[in-house]
Design an enzyme around this catalytic site. Structure first.
Site, PDB file in Angstrom:
ATOM      1  N   HIS A 199       0.856  -1.189   0.000  1.00 18.21           N
ATOM      2  CA  HIS A 199       0.000   0.000   0.000  1.00 18.21           C
ATOM      3  C   HIS A 199       0.890   1.237   0.000  1.00 18.21           C
ATOM      4  O   HIS A 199       1.933   1.259   0.642  1.00 18.21           O
ATOM      5  CB  HIS A 199      -0.890   0.027   1.258  1.00 18.21           C
ATOM      6  CG  HIS A 199      -2.088   0.892   1.118  1.00 18.21           C
ATOM      7  ND1 HIS A 199      -2.035   2.249   1.314  1.00 18.21           N
ATOM      8  CD2 HIS A 199      -3.362   0.607   0.772  1.00 18.21           C
ATOM      9  CE1 HIS A 199      -3.238   2.763   1.121  1.00 18.21           C
ATOM     10  NE2 HIS A 199      -4.067   1.787   0.780  1.00 18.21           N
TER      11      HIS A 199
ATOM     12  N   ASP B 161      -7.865  -5.465  -0.004  1.00 21.34           N
ATOM     13  CA  ASP B 161      -8.309  -6.360  -1.091  1.00 21.34           C
ATOM     14  C   ASP B 161      -7.895  -7.809  -0.897  1.00 21.34           C
ATOM     15  O   ASP B 161      -8.349  -8.675  -1.648  1.00 21.34           O
ATOM     16  CB  ASP B 161      -7.748  -5.844  -2.421  1.00 21.34           C
ATOM     17  CG  ASP B 161      -8.345  -4.500  -2.778  1.00 21.34           C
ATOM     18  OD1 ASP B 161      -7.587  -3.528  -2.931  1.00 21.34           O
ATOM     19  OD2 ASP B 161      -9.589  -4.421  -2.853  1.00 21.34           O
TER      20      ASP B 161
HETATM   21  C1  SDX Z   1      -6.265  -0.094  -2.881  1.00 20.82           C
HETATM   22  O1  SDX Z   1      -4.527   4.395  -2.010  1.00 20.82           O
HETATM   23  C2  SDX Z   1      -5.464   3.790  -1.392  1.00 20.82           C
HETATM   24  O2  SDX Z   1      -5.860   4.172  -0.311  1.00 20.82           O
HETATM   25  C3  SDX Z   1      -6.016   2.571  -2.116  1.00 20.82           C
HETATM   26  C4  SDX Z   1      -7.017   1.731  -1.345  1.00 20.82           C
HETATM   27  C5  SDX Z   1      -8.314   2.456  -1.088  1.00 20.82           C
HETATM   28  O3  SDX Z   1      -9.027   2.094  -0.141  1.00 20.82           O
HETATM   29  O4  SDX Z   1      -8.660   3.324  -1.927  1.00 20.82           O
HETATM   30  O5  SDX Z   1      -6.458   1.317  -0.106  1.00 20.82           O
HETATM   31  C6  SDX Z   1      -7.412   0.498  -2.152  1.00 20.82           C
HETATM   32  O6  SDX Z   1      -6.045   0.247  -4.016  1.00 20.82           O
HETATM   33  C7  SDX Z   1      -5.367  -1.051  -2.161  1.00 20.82           C
HETATM   34  C8  SDX Z   1      -4.170  -1.552  -3.036  1.00 20.82           C
HETATM   35  C9  SDX Z   1      -4.690  -2.650  -3.975  1.00 20.82           C
HETATM   36  N1  SDX Z   1      -3.647  -3.011  -4.950  1.00 20.82           N
HETATM   37  C10 SDX Z   1      -2.976  -4.192  -4.839  1.00 20.82           C
HETATM   38  O7  SDX Z   1      -3.131  -4.984  -3.919  1.00 20.82           O
HETATM   39  C11 SDX Z   1      -2.014  -4.468  -5.993  1.00 20.82           C
HETATM   40  C12 SDX Z   1      -0.696  -5.029  -5.445  1.00 20.82           C
HETATM   41  N2  SDX Z   1      -0.003  -3.948  -4.734  1.00 20.82           N
HETATM   42  C13 SDX Z   1       0.992  -3.199  -5.457  1.00 20.82           C
HETATM   43  O8  SDX Z   1       0.793  -3.060  -6.827  1.00 20.82           O
HETATM   44  C14 SDX Z   1       1.463  -1.947  -4.712  1.00 20.82           C
HETATM   45  O9  SDX Z   1       1.765  -2.346  -3.435  1.00 20.82           O
HETATM   46  C15 SDX Z   1       0.572  -0.728  -4.681  1.00 20.82           C
HETATM   47  C16 SDX Z   1       0.118  -0.316  -6.026  1.00 20.82           C
HETATM   48  C17 SDX Z   1      -0.614  -0.965  -3.810  1.00 20.82           C
HETATM   49  C18 SDX Z   1       1.400   0.410  -4.061  1.00 20.82           C
HETATM   50  O10 SDX Z   1       2.423   0.667  -4.951  1.00 20.82           O
HETATM   51  P1  SDX Z   1       3.568   1.762  -4.638  1.00 20.82           P
HETATM   52  O11 SDX Z   1       3.262   2.493  -3.387  1.00 20.82           O
HETATM   53  O12 SDX Z   1       3.783   2.533  -5.882  1.00 20.82           O
HETATM   54  O13 SDX Z   1       4.824   0.858  -4.299  1.00 20.82           O
HETATM   55  P2  SDX Z   1       5.893   0.416  -5.356  1.00 20.82           P
HETATM   56  O14 SDX Z   1       5.208  -0.161  -6.555  1.00 20.82           O
HETATM   57  O15 SDX Z   1       6.843   1.545  -5.558  1.00 20.82           O
HETATM   58  O16 SDX Z   1       6.612  -0.779  -4.578  1.00 20.82           O
HETATM   59  C19 SDX Z   1       7.800  -0.581  -3.832  1.00 20.82           C
HETATM   60  C20 SDX Z   1       8.529  -1.928  -3.909  1.00 20.82           C
HETATM   61  C21 SDX Z   1       8.834  -2.361  -5.341  1.00 20.82           C
HETATM   62  O17 SDX Z   1       9.953  -3.267  -5.278  1.00 20.82           O
HETATM   63  P3  SDX Z   1      11.441  -2.699  -5.668  1.00 20.82           P
HETATM   64  O18 SDX Z   1      11.304  -1.967  -6.975  1.00 20.82           O
HETATM   65  O19 SDX Z   1      11.824  -1.809  -4.511  1.00 20.82           O
HETATM   66  O20 SDX Z   1      12.265  -3.971  -5.762  1.00 20.82           O
HETATM   67  O21 SDX Z   1       7.680  -2.951  -3.383  1.00 20.82           O
HETATM   68  C22 SDX Z   1       7.382  -3.893  -4.418  1.00 20.82           C
HETATM   69  C23 SDX Z   1       7.642  -3.183  -5.727  1.00 20.82           C
HETATM   70  O22 SDX Z   1       7.932  -4.123  -6.762  1.00 20.82           O
HETATM   71  N3  SDX Z   1       5.958  -4.243  -4.279  1.00 20.82           N
HETATM   72  C24 SDX Z   1       5.488  -5.471  -4.406  1.00 20.82           C
HETATM   73  C25 SDX Z   1       4.106  -5.364  -4.165  1.00 20.82           C
HETATM   74  N4  SDX Z   1       3.803  -4.081  -3.904  1.00 20.82           N
HETATM   75  C26 SDX Z   1       4.954  -3.389  -3.984  1.00 20.82           C
HETATM   76  N5  SDX Z   1       6.085  -6.630  -4.709  1.00 20.82           N
HETATM   77  C27 SDX Z   1       5.282  -7.722  -4.765  1.00 20.82           C
HETATM   78  N6  SDX Z   1       3.954  -7.711  -4.529  1.00 20.82           N
HETATM   79  C28 SDX Z   1       3.333  -6.541  -4.240  1.00 20.82           C
HETATM   80  N7  SDX Z   1       2.015  -6.503  -4.023  1.00 20.82           N
END
Ligand code: SDX
Length: 427
Positions: free
Chosen positions: A305, A362
């Site tokens: 998140h 989720d």
């Molecule tokens: C919702 O914003 C809100 O409040 C949203 C929400 C709401 O109520 O409205 O809470 C609802 O959208 C919840 C989130 C649902 N999405 C997912 O579950 C999809 C999976 N999660 C990721 O895609 C991610 O965690 C996000 C999109 C939620 C957040 O992305 P960020 O903040 O841009 O983080 P990032 O992509 O920069 O990640 C940082 C690191 C990266 O690794 P490195 O490049 O440092 O090696 O963490 C890794 C990412 O690859 N990473 C994950 C991951 N989430 C982040 N790796 C594996 N699995 C994951 N889920």
């Protein structure tokens, strides 16, 4: 923190005011930055940028705190209902009995769609995703009520009630259409969530059974999704509202933003992920290795998140509900076992720990929706129904902001510098 901050830009001191929120968070007010320095800030995806001041929802991502208008999400989940919480989020206070009755009556009075809307439904192919139908039909609904555009402010309570009530009717109709079933109309003697389940699962000749535990489980899902400060879809609603577009147009834009698998579409993506792991007979270990080694850009959907760097309090509540709902329905679900296994492995694995990745709202919500019979392609629609009061409250804040201006971010241009037109034969 001080009321100003000082920085040096091009060797010259610059003093900027700060803004401190009611929970102590501090923002540097850079609204004069470009006039004073010619510079802008750059913050792709706005991870460090506050787009507004808002009094609706407070989140502390480090402590895993979520409050709607000051009330903690766990207390509301235990003691309130989705409609009472919707009133709180939109109007800022828990309703008196008279206010709640008036609000509920407004919802009932506005729950029917204009009969002309049926022709729009007929035009969709049976394969249409319900989110595509939902976003277009919200805009279509406003066409039957011209004062949604002409009398925005004075008719707000009616427009808000109409939107909250009709989003449910549109959602149920889109499900019925996609499955070749006749539309079931709402009943005035049913409360919000029960009425939705009635419209989803009853037949013309037989009302579906409305088990109290199923109604309560879905009502809780709606309540837990009701708002979440400046997430992607809510920020979209505020952006569209800033141009003075009407409430329905702003909400339709919110539905589109929510659809993405990184946002509200994640609840559907989680179930698809769990199903794939289950089909492969994997206990989750193989899948997580692919995630950690970034094979195929795989992510553990439902984890991570932008704000929560600790547990998402909603995920904790929903996880506890999973076992309770499945037990009440005398069901078990192998996908829940896989989800718990994935969580157990991830919470003890440095890849996830070092990146502060925890289950979000989720990760478990789809297990409950699946258990109560909500089809997979309707999961994100459930999120949209739940989020509607939050979008409406944020729209209201934009409309009531006396200093409100159209949102128009700047950019840093990286394209070609000036060059002259080249005749076709010379290219
Ligand atoms: C919702 O914003 C809100 O409040 C949203 C929400 C709401 O109520 O409205 O809470 C609802 O959208 C919840 C989130 C649902 N999405 C997912 O579950 C999809 C999976 N999660 C990721 O895609 C991610 O965690 C996000 C999109 C939620 C957040 O992305 P960020 O903040 O841009 O983080 P990032 O992509 O920069 O990640 C940082 C690191 C990266 O690794 P490195 O490049 O440092 O090696 O963490 C890794 C990412 O690859 N990473 C994950 C991951 N989430 C982040 N790796 C594996 N699995 C994951 N889920």
């Amino acid at each position: 923190m001080n009321e100003t901050v000082e920085m040096i830009i091009d060797g010259k001191p610059l003093v900027l005011p700060t803004v401190t929120g009611s929970e102590g968070e501090v923002g540097i007010d850079i609204s004069s930055l470009r006039n004073k320095t010619g510079c802008i800030t750059l913050d792709p995806a706005y991870g460090n940028t506050g787009a507004c001041e808002s009094a609706v929802t407070f989140i502390d991502g480090e402590l895993g705190i979520l409050r709607y208008r000051g009330y903690d999400i766990a207390e509301l989940a235990e003691k309130s209902t989705f409609i009472e919480t919707s009133y709180l989020i939109i109007y800022g206070e828990l309703p008196t009995r008279a206010q709640l009755t008036e609000f509920s009556n407004l919802l009932s009075e506005n729950q029917m769609l204009h009969e002309g809307m049926r022709f729009h439904f007929e035009g969709f192919p049976s394969t249409a995703h319900p989110m595509a139908i939902l976003s277009s039909m919200i805009n279509a609904a406003s066409s039957y009520h011209p004062n949604i555009i002409s009398k925005r402010e004075e008719r707000f309570p009616y427009h808000a009630a109409r939107l909250i009530s009709q989003v449910r009717t549109i959602a149920a109709f889109s499900y019925r259409k996609a499955h070749g079933l006749p539309a079931i109309y709402p009943k005035s003697n049913l409360k919000y969530t029960a009425n939705f389940l009635h419209m989803m699962f009853s037949l013309p000749n037989e009302d579906c059974e409305l088990k109290p535990e199923i109604v309560k489980a879905l009502d809780l899902i709606f309540l837990l999704h009701a708002d979440h400060e400046q997430n992607c879809s809510t920020s979209t609603v505020r952006m569209v509202a800033s141009s003075k577009a009407n409430l329905f147009a702003s909400a339709a834009a919110g539905v589109c933003a929510l659809w993405g698998p990184l946002h509200g579409g994640a609840n559907q993506a989680v179930l698809e992920m769990l199903e794939e792991i289950h089909q492969e007979g994997d206990d989750g270990s193989k899948f997580l290795n692919e995630v950690k080694n970034k094979i195929g850009n795989r992510k553990l959907m439902g984890f991570g998140h932008r704000v929560y760097k600790n547990f998402d309090p909603r995920a904790v509540i929903i996880k506890n509900q999973c076992d309770k709902v499945l037990a009440q329905l005398h069901k078990s679900d192998p996908l829940l076992d896989i989800a718990k296994k994935l969580e157990e492995i991830a919470l003890n694995d440095d890849y996830f720990i070092s990146r502060k990745l925890y289950p979000n709202v989720d990760f478990y919500s789809g297990i409950i929706m699946r258990a109560i019979g909500i089809p997979l392609d309707m999961f994100t629609v459930m999120f949209a129904i739940g989020r509607m009061p939050g979008w409406i409250a944020n729209y209201k804040e934009v409309m009531e902001d006396p200093d409100g201006r159209i949102a128009r971010p700047r950019q840093i241009y990286t394209g070609p510098t000036q060059r002259s037109y080249a005749a076709l034969e010379t290219r």
